[in-house]
Design a protein around this motif. Structure first.
Motif, mmCIF file in Angstrom:
data_model
loop_
_atom_site.group_PDB
_atom_site.id
_atom_site.type_symbol
_atom_site.label_atom_id
_atom_site.label_comp_id
_atom_site.label_asym_id
_atom_site.label_seq_id
_atom_site.Cartn_x
_atom_site.Cartn_y
_atom_site.Cartn_z
ATOM 1 N N GLY A 45 0.826 -1.211 0.000
ATOM 2 C CA GLY A 45 0.000 0.000 0.000
ATOM 3 C C GLY A 45 0.859 1.260 0.000
ATOM 4 N N VAL A 46 1.973 1.193 0.735
ATOM 5 C CA VAL A 46 2.886 2.345 0.772
ATOM 6 C C VAL A 46 3.425 2.591 -0.633
ATOM 7 C CG1 VAL A 46 5.081 3.209 1.672
ATOM 8 C CG2 VAL A 46 3.509 1.961 3.180
ATOM 9 N N ASN A 63 0.747 4.077 -2.802
ATOM 10 C CA ASN A 63 0.578 5.471 -2.423
ATOM 11 C C ASN A 63 1.641 6.353 -3.095
ATOM 12 O OD1 ASN A 63 1.045 7.927 -0.818
ATOM 13 N ND2 ASN A 63 -0.533 7.099 0.550
ATOM 14 N N ASN A 119 -5.500 -1.715 -0.745
ATOM 15 C CA ASN A 119 -5.327 -2.503 0.480
ATOM 16 C C ASN A 119 -6.586 -3.308 0.788
ATOM 17 O OD1 ASN A 119 -2.822 -1.455 0.786
ATOM 18 N ND2 ASN A 119 -3.208 -0.426 2.735
ATOM 19 N N ALA A 148 -3.763 9.739 -3.702
ATOM 20 C CA ALA A 148 -2.836 8.647 -3.385
ATOM 21 C C ALA A 148 -3.337 7.860 -2.181
ATOM 22 C CB ALA A 148 -1.447 9.220 -3.111
ATOM 23 N N ILE A 149 -3.819 8.580 -1.167
ATOM 24 C CA ILE A 149 -4.344 7.894 0.032
ATOM 25 C C ILE A 149 -5.561 7.045 -0.356
ATOM 26 C CG2 ILE A 149 -5.501 8.234 2.245
ATOM 27 C CD1 ILE A 149 -3.695 10.642 2.721
ATOM 28 N N VAL A 189 -2.224 14.211 -2.957
ATOM 29 C CA VAL A 189 -2.055 13.465 -1.701
ATOM 30 C C VAL A 189 -3.337 12.698 -1.372
ATOM 31 C CG1 VAL A 189 -1.746 13.714 0.799
ATOM 32 C CG2 VAL A 189 -0.272 14.978 -0.776
ATOM 33 N N LEU A 209 0.972 9.101 -6.079
ATOM 34 C CA LEU A 209 1.314 10.495 -5.780
ATOM 35 C C LEU A 209 2.246 11.062 -6.857
ATOM 36 C CD1 LEU A 209 1.169 12.831 -3.673
ATOM 37 C CD2 LEU A 209 3.248 11.908 -2.665
ATOM 38 N N SER A 230 -4.579 3.902 -2.382
ATOM 39 C CA SER A 230 -3.882 2.860 -1.617
ATOM 40 C C SER A 230 -4.855 2.183 -0.649
ATOM 41 C CB SER A 230 -2.654 3.416 -0.901
ATOM 42 O OG SER A 230 -3.019 4.473 -0.064
#
Ligand code: GDD
Ligand code: MN
Length: 388
Positions: free
Chosen positions: A278-279, A282, A311, A303-304, A300, A286, A307
């Motif tokens: 997930g990181v 993200n 997830n 991207a959150i 931002v 981004l 992800s």
């Protein structure tokens, strides 16, 4: 002696002879001591090997303490297997031709289900496994073992197969990956023995691929495992059916065994892996959004959001596979809500630490926040969002 007496004498002699020959038919040990054993042999195109195998097992039968039934579980080979068995016409040999749910493991499971004897031995048909070791294996069962493996990797065992380095490495890695489940030296062996009643307490069996022995070993929870050394002979006739694809299935099998034996750690490990991925998602999203000229605030947020969705999808598909039957919208909303709450907890922990310890590096505080958020998210996912 008159004629009548002679006739009477002959009759008595006949009776004695009959009695003697009946006794002779009876085994020297009492029938209670006879070991009743079902030998299950999965076959696919092994017609050439079967007569040799049967001959070697026949020799075991003449050892009077063994009462053998042989179950040949053939996946409709159509290579003369049926004709061979019909020609031999032996009452103790049963051929079962399977036409659905093909495969080595299902064939073995069907064989175990069809077995009528107290003890089951499973072995290959290609003469890699020496039937002559069966009495030794049964002896180990009698002496208290729950599961007996015909093993290549204990002292006295060996293999005649001329393995290249790669196959050797492959086998070593596979065995090593099984270490969390068993300490047996050769858990991959397809030659093993156990008591049929041990299966009564097993919730379910679902091996994928070849490792039916490993599946039984783990699912039955056997602790008294004994390995009898064998010489694993190189197959002389026919071909091996162990393909690369089968080996990939082993990874899937391991994942299932992990979920069975260590459900908590299986969830935690996969949840962690998904989080790590997930990181990456993200950061990639981004970067791409910024590169496309999207305003940083929106980038931002995007991207959150992405992800979180990825997830969710991965956790539902892999980590909490058991909960896939639950309502998708409910799980989705609950997941997003608990992630958002997790982010809040992360934030709160980080700020609290920074205020409490004035000289603390913000990065350290942030790591503590991430850890707290992660634990919270995991607990919510496991016990609430994806409860099975
Ligand atoms: N019914 C059925 N259906 N039998 C099958 C199938 C199938 O799809 N595929 C293979 N078999 C039978 C073969 O006919 C043989 O009797 C036995 O299963 C083993 O197959 P091989 O093709 O000889 O496998 P292997 O020698 O590569 O693998 C053996 O050794 C491995 C360890 O090196 C097996 O014993 C494996 O279980 C073991 O892990
Ligand atoms: Mn083989």
């Amino acid at each position: 002696m008159n004629d009548g007496e002679i006739v009477e004498l002959r009759r008595k002699k006949q009776m004695v002879e009959q009695c003697l020959s009946e006794n002779d038919k009876r085994p020297s040990v009492s029938s209670r001591e006879l070991i009743q054993v079902s030998i299950v042999v999965p076959t696919y195109k092994e017609a050439a090997n079967l007569p040799l195998l049967i001959e070697r097992i026949e020799r075991l039968r003449s050892d009077r303490s063994l009462n053998v039934e042989l179950l040949i579980m053939d996946d409709n080979s159509r290579d003369g297997t049926e004709e061979q068995i019909a020609r031999l016409n032996l009452p103790w040999v049963r051929l079962i031709v399977r036409k659905t749910n093909r495969g080595l493991s299902p064939a073995v499971l069907d064989g175990i289900a069809a077995a009528t004897r107290e003890v089951v031995v499973v072995m290959d048909a290609d003469l890699s496994h020496p039937p002559e070791q069966i009495p030794q294996m049964l002896k180990a069962l009698e002496e208290g073992a729950e599961f007996v493996i015909g093993s290549r990797y204990v002292s006295g065992g060996s293999t005649g197969e001329d393995w290249g380095f790669l196959r050797w490495l492959n086998s070593k890695v596979a065995t090593w990956l099984a270490r969390p489940f068993t300490r047996a030296a050769d858990p991959m062996s397809g030659f093993f023995a156990f008591r049929r009643k041990a299966l009564e307490s097993v919730p379910y069996l679902n091996p994928v691929g070849y490792k039916i022995g490993l599946e039984l070993l783990v699912k039955c929870g056997f602790t008294r495992v004994v390995e009898v050394p064998i010489f694993f002979a190189q197959r002389q006739l026919g071909e091996s059916k162990l393909s690369f694809k089968e080996q990939l299935r082993y990874i899937q099998h391991l994942r299932r065994l992990l979920a069975f034996k260590y459900p908590f750690w299986s969830h935690a490990l996969q949840f962690g892996l998904v989080g790590g991925l997930g990181v990456v998602v993200n950061l990639v999203v981004l970067t791409v959004l910024l590169w496309c000229g999207v305003d940083v605030n929106w980038a931002v947020l995007g991207a959150i959001a992405l992800s979180m969705v990825s997830n969710f999808a991965l956790n539902r598909r892999f980590t909490f596979y058991d909960a896939r039957g639950g309502s998708l919208p409910r799980q989705f909303v609950a997941f997003i809500a608990s992630c958002s709450l997790g982010a809040g907890i992360n934030y709160a922990i980080t700020l609290t630490m920074l205020h409490a310890v004035p000289d603390l590096w913000p990065q350290i505080a942030s790591l503590a926040g991430i850890a707290g958020g992660l634990v919270f998210n995991f607990a919510m996912s496991r016990y609430f969002v994806f409860r099975a």
